[in-house]
Motif scaffolding. Structure first.
Motif, short mmCIF file in Angstrom:
data_model
loop_
_atom_site.label_atom_id
_atom_site.label_comp_id
_atom_site.label_asym_id
_atom_site.label_seq_id
_atom_site.Cartn_x
_atom_site.Cartn_y
_atom_site.Cartn_z
N UNK A 139 39.08 15.20 71.02
CA UNK A 139 40.45 14.68 71.01
C UNK A 139 40.93 14.54 69.57
N UNK A 140 40.03 14.04 68.70
CA UNK A 140 40.38 13.86 67.30
C UNK A 140 40.72 15.19 66.65
N UNK A 141 39.92 16.23 66.95
CA UNK A 141 40.16 17.54 66.37
C UNK A 141 41.52 18.09 66.77
N UNK A 142 41.85 17.97 68.08
CA UNK A 142 43.13 18.46 68.58
C UNK A 142 44.27 17.72 67.91
N UNK A 143 44.14 16.39 67.75
CA UNK A 143 45.20 15.59 67.16
C UNK A 143 45.43 15.98 65.70
N UNK A 144 44.36 16.12 64.93
CA UNK A 144 44.50 16.51 63.53
C UNK A 144 45.07 17.92 63.43
N UNK A 145 44.56 18.83 64.24
CA UNK A 145 45.07 20.19 64.23
C UNK A 145 46.55 20.27 64.54
N UNK A 146 46.96 19.46 65.52
CA UNK A 146 48.38 19.45 65.90
C UNK A 146 49.24 18.95 64.74
N UNK A 147 48.73 17.96 64.02
CA UNK A 147 49.49 17.42 62.89
C UNK A 147 49.54 18.42 61.73
N UNK A 148 48.46 19.17 61.55
CA UNK A 148 48.48 20.23 60.55
C UNK A 148 49.54 21.26 60.91
N UNK A 149 49.58 21.66 62.18
CA UNK A 149 50.57 22.64 62.61
C UNK A 149 51.99 22.10 62.40
N UNK A 150 52.21 20.83 62.74
CA UNK A 150 53.52 20.23 62.56
C UNK A 150 53.93 20.24 61.09
N UNK A 151 52.99 19.89 60.20
CA UNK A 151 53.29 19.88 58.77
C UNK A 151 53.56 21.29 58.26
N UNK A 152 52.78 22.26 58.75
CA UNK A 152 52.99 23.65 58.33
C UNK A 152 54.35 24.15 58.76
N UNK A 153 54.70 23.94 60.02
CA UNK A 153 55.98 24.41 60.55
C UNK A 153 57.15 23.73 59.84
N UNK A 154 56.95 22.48 59.44
CA UNK A 154 58.02 21.76 58.75
C UNK A 154 58.34 22.36 57.39
N UNK A 155 57.36 23.02 56.77
CA UNK A 155 57.60 23.66 55.48
C UNK A 155 58.04 25.10 55.62
N UNK A 156 57.99 25.65 56.82
CA UNK A 156 58.39 27.03 57.05
C UNK A 156 57.32 28.06 56.75
N UNK A 157 56.09 27.62 56.51
CA UNK A 157 55.00 28.55 56.20
C UNK A 157 54.40 29.10 57.48
N UNK A 158 54.22 30.40 57.55
CA UNK A 158 53.62 31.00 58.74
C UNK A 158 52.13 30.70 58.79
N UNK A 159 51.56 30.76 59.99
CA UNK A 159 50.13 30.54 60.15
C UNK A 159 49.35 31.55 59.31
N UNK A 160 49.80 32.80 59.33
CA UNK A 160 49.12 33.85 58.58
C UNK A 160 49.15 33.57 57.08
N UNK A 161 50.30 33.11 56.59
CA UNK A 161 50.43 32.85 55.16
C UNK A 161 49.54 31.67 54.73
N UNK A 162 49.47 30.63 55.55
CA UNK A 162 48.61 29.50 55.21
C UNK A 162 47.15 29.92 55.24
N UNK A 163 46.78 30.70 56.24
CA UNK A 163 45.40 31.19 56.32
C UNK A 163 45.05 32.00 55.07
N UNK A 164 45.98 32.83 54.64
CA UNK A 164 45.74 33.65 53.46
C UNK A 164 45.54 32.79 52.21
N UNK A 165 46.33 31.73 52.08
CA UNK A 165 46.19 30.86 50.91
C UNK A 165 44.88 30.09 50.92
N UNK A 166 44.30 29.90 52.13
CA UNK A 166 43.02 29.19 52.25
C UNK A 166 41.83 30.14 52.19
#
Length: 284
Positions: free
Chosen positions: A5-32
């Motif tokens: 449950x904790x993993x899903x909650x943190x992951x969801x918040x990461x996604x929310x923060x990413x989408x709020x900045x307009x960064x695509x999942x692919x672009x964030x993955x590339x930067x990491x």
């Protein structure tokens, strides 16, 4: 709290923060330095996000771990184009957040290397710290602008191919698409041509891969047209690249206040392109 449950909650918040900045999942993955599939598993809670990795994600998003974990404290969402939706011939204004909008203006005016974060802050009316609330660095801003542009061009080219009945029609529609894009999105097209060299190596490699995919859409139709005898060129690969290069160059000279509309340019460039591939009407 149960780990899953904790993993899903943190992951969801990461996604929310990413989408709020307009960064695509692919672009964030590339930067990491990870795959898009791995990033997706982190956001959906299938893979645990360590504190170290969460810190790297926060840095890439220009925020902090505390803000990611606090659902009440995330930046306002970016209004980005609905990539892949609607008529590929129809263009709405490119809607960017205030910082990316300012970055576009400044990069076009002084070039990427000639600009500073203070210049971007002055153009956007924000403080330097306010700039970093939206985006982690000037490099990230350039990456996001070019990512949005490439996403927009790719879906339009793919939609144009799907609308064609044969290689000649698909080729014409692709040329029309590229010409329309480089008139309507001339600012992004100009930045892609002039500042791609300014991207970090990993981002530049990713952009090169996507540009190659777009080029191959055109290559395939020119090759098919040549194989059928409808295009007379004996060098389909070179002809295809000449056509794409010609369309990209539109962004360097097109002026919306000039006598030609985007549709005018597209019509003329289809004719130019048909000459390059040596289309013979008697065979079509």
């Amino acid at each position: 709290m149960h780990p899953a449950v904790e993993n899903v909650d943190v992951g969801r918040r990461v996604r929310t923060a990413r989408e709020a900045t307009g960064l695509s999942l692919r672009a964030l993955a590339r930067s990491l330095g990870i795959s898009a599939a791995s990033m997706s598993e982190l956001e959906t809670g299938k893979t645990r996000i360590s504190v170290v990795r969460l810190g790297r994600i926060a840095e890439a998003l220009g925020t902090s771990i505390e803000r990611i974990l606090d659902p009440e404290d995330v930046p306002p969402p970016v209004q980005s184009p609905e990539v892949g939706a609607g008529d590929w011939r129809h263009y709405e204004p490119l809607r960017l957040d205030p910082v990316l909008d300012a970055a576009m203006v400044v990069f076009l005016r002084t070039g990427y290397h000639g600009s500073s974060v203070r210049d971007l802050a002055a153009e956007s009316g924000l403080s330097v710290s306010g700039i970093y609330h939206y985006h982690a660095s000037k490099q990230v801003m350039l990456q996001r602008i070019l990512d949005l542009g490439m996403d927009d061009l790719l879906w339009r080219c793919q939609a144009a191919v799907a609308a064609g009945a044969d290689p000649v029609e698909r080729f014409c529609l692709l040329v029309e698409t590229m010409a329309l894009f480089h008139t309507h999105r001339r600012e992004v097209g100009f930045l892609a041509a002039s500042e791609m060299r300014s991207l970090d190596p990993s981002a530049r490699a990713g952009m090169t891969t996507r540009r190659t995919a777009q080029q191959r859409l055109v290559d395939a139709e020119v090759a098919a047209g040549a194989a059928s005898g409808r295009f007379g060129t004996r060098t389909p690969r070179e002809a295809s690249r000449a056509v794409v290069t010609m369309c990209k160059a539109i962004a360097e000279w097109y002026n919306p206040a000039g006598p030609l509309s985007p549709d005018d340019v597209a019509g003329r460039y289809v004719q130019f392109a048909m000459g390059l591939v040596q289309y013979s009407p008697q065979h079509g």
